[in-house]
Enzyme design. Structure first.
Site, short mmCIF file in Angstrom:
data_model
loop_
_atom_site.label_atom_id
_atom_site.label_comp_id
_atom_site.label_asym_id
_atom_site.label_seq_id
_atom_site.Cartn_x
_atom_site.Cartn_y
_atom_site.Cartn_z
N ASP A 158 -97.68 -49.45 -2.72
CA ASP A 158 -97.35 -48.53 -1.64
C ASP A 158 -96.54 -47.38 -2.22
OD1 ASP A 158 -98.51 -50.26 0.18
OD2 ASP A 158 -96.61 -51.10 0.87
N HIS A 191 -96.64 -43.31 2.14
CA HIS A 191 -97.28 -44.29 3.02
C HIS A 191 -96.51 -44.44 4.32
CE1 HIS A 191 -99.23 -47.84 4.48
NE2 HIS A 191 -98.27 -48.68 4.12
N HIS A 205 -101.91 -54.20 -4.29
CA HIS A 205 -101.86 -52.74 -4.23
C HIS A 205 -100.43 -52.25 -4.24
CE1 HIS A 205 -101.50 -53.80 0.09
NE2 HIS A 205 -100.73 -52.70 0.16
#
Length: 268
Positions: free
Chosen positions: A82, A86, A80
């Protein structure tokens, strides 16, 4: 005018290279399923839900000609990206849908730490490590993704081995505090990619600041990608990275497909 009509465009040349096999596309993504290892935060912090599929129909009464599912997942599961928002240091930055698409494609700079991590799973990348790499391969280029090859992907079949936790915490490699700040502020890179569950070391909650890659990278409009595979097939330089997150409005991150393109035969 004649020359411009007969000379292949850059895009045409690239597509031709894909067709004739002179450019290889390598998938760096961990397959996403309910078995994909995910970060586990200690109490009292709240964890994301793990990935799962919920069948809606499968060529049956709810949908006789089709099969489709609902997906349930946290944003930061598996491979994934970021986004800046975040982290508290990037709270005024871009969400994942706002990241300029040009920054999702860039040169890959692969730093091999496998031997050091084999001796010490808590090994931290240092400024000296990066300078040594630059002495051999040249300065980190504009828009580069720094990819840390640690050999950690071999642990990906087991949540326990991947997180490598004991009573003192999770023991996975990462980046030293000084190096995280230096890379985020002194090098014109786009982000950091790692083979581990998060861009910071397993013990980074005890650093100052805590989780320094998150703090310095996301606070300086740089990004992180996690749970990469196949970095051992990439050369130190010469590959191009393509990161494809979902453009989730308000999203702090997204599961992503990460591809590397390289000249066939140029791998490690």
């Amino acid at each position: 005018m004649t020359e411009s009509l007969t000379t292949p465009s850059a895009v045409a040349s690239f597509l031709s290279a894909l067709t004739d096999g002179s450019v290889t596309v390598l998938d760096l993504t961990t397959p996403l399923s309910s078995d994909t290892p995910a970060l586990v935060l200690p109490d009292p912090f709240v964890n994301l839900i793990d990935f799962s599929l919920e069948e809606v129909s499968a060529y049956n009464e709810p949908g006789p000609f089709w099969r489709h599912n609902n997906i349930h997942t946290g944003e930061h599961i598996g491979t994934h990206l970021d986004a800046p928002i975040h982290w508290i240091s990037g709270r005024d930055g871009h969400d994942v849908s706002q990241i300029p698409v040009q920054r999702l494609i860039g040169p890959a700079a692969v730093i091999d730490l496998t031997e050091k991590v084999a001796e010490n799973p808590d090994y931290l990348l240092t400024v000296a490590d990066v300078r040594e790499w630059e002495a051999a391969h040249g300065a980190l280029p504009q828009g580069a993704w720094v990819l840390l090859r640690t050999g950690w992907e071999v642990r990906g079949g087991s949540q326990q081995e991947f997180l490598n936790a004991d009573e003192t915490g999770s023991h996975t490699p990462g980046v030293a505090v000084e190096c995280a700040q230096w890379l985020a502020t002194q090098r014109p890179i786009t982000g950091l990619g790692v083979e581990t569950v998060g861009v910071d070391a397993g013990m980074a909650g005890g650093f100052e600041p805590a989780f320094p890659v998150h703090y310095h990278f996301l606070g300086n409009d740089k990004y992180g990608i996690t749970s990469l595979r196949n970095l051992g097939q990439l050369p130190a330089t010469g590959a191009m990275l393509v990161v494809a997150p979902l453009p989730i409005v308000g999203g702090t991150g997204s599961p992503s497909r990460v591809l590397a393109l390289l000249e066939t035969g140029s791998g490690a």
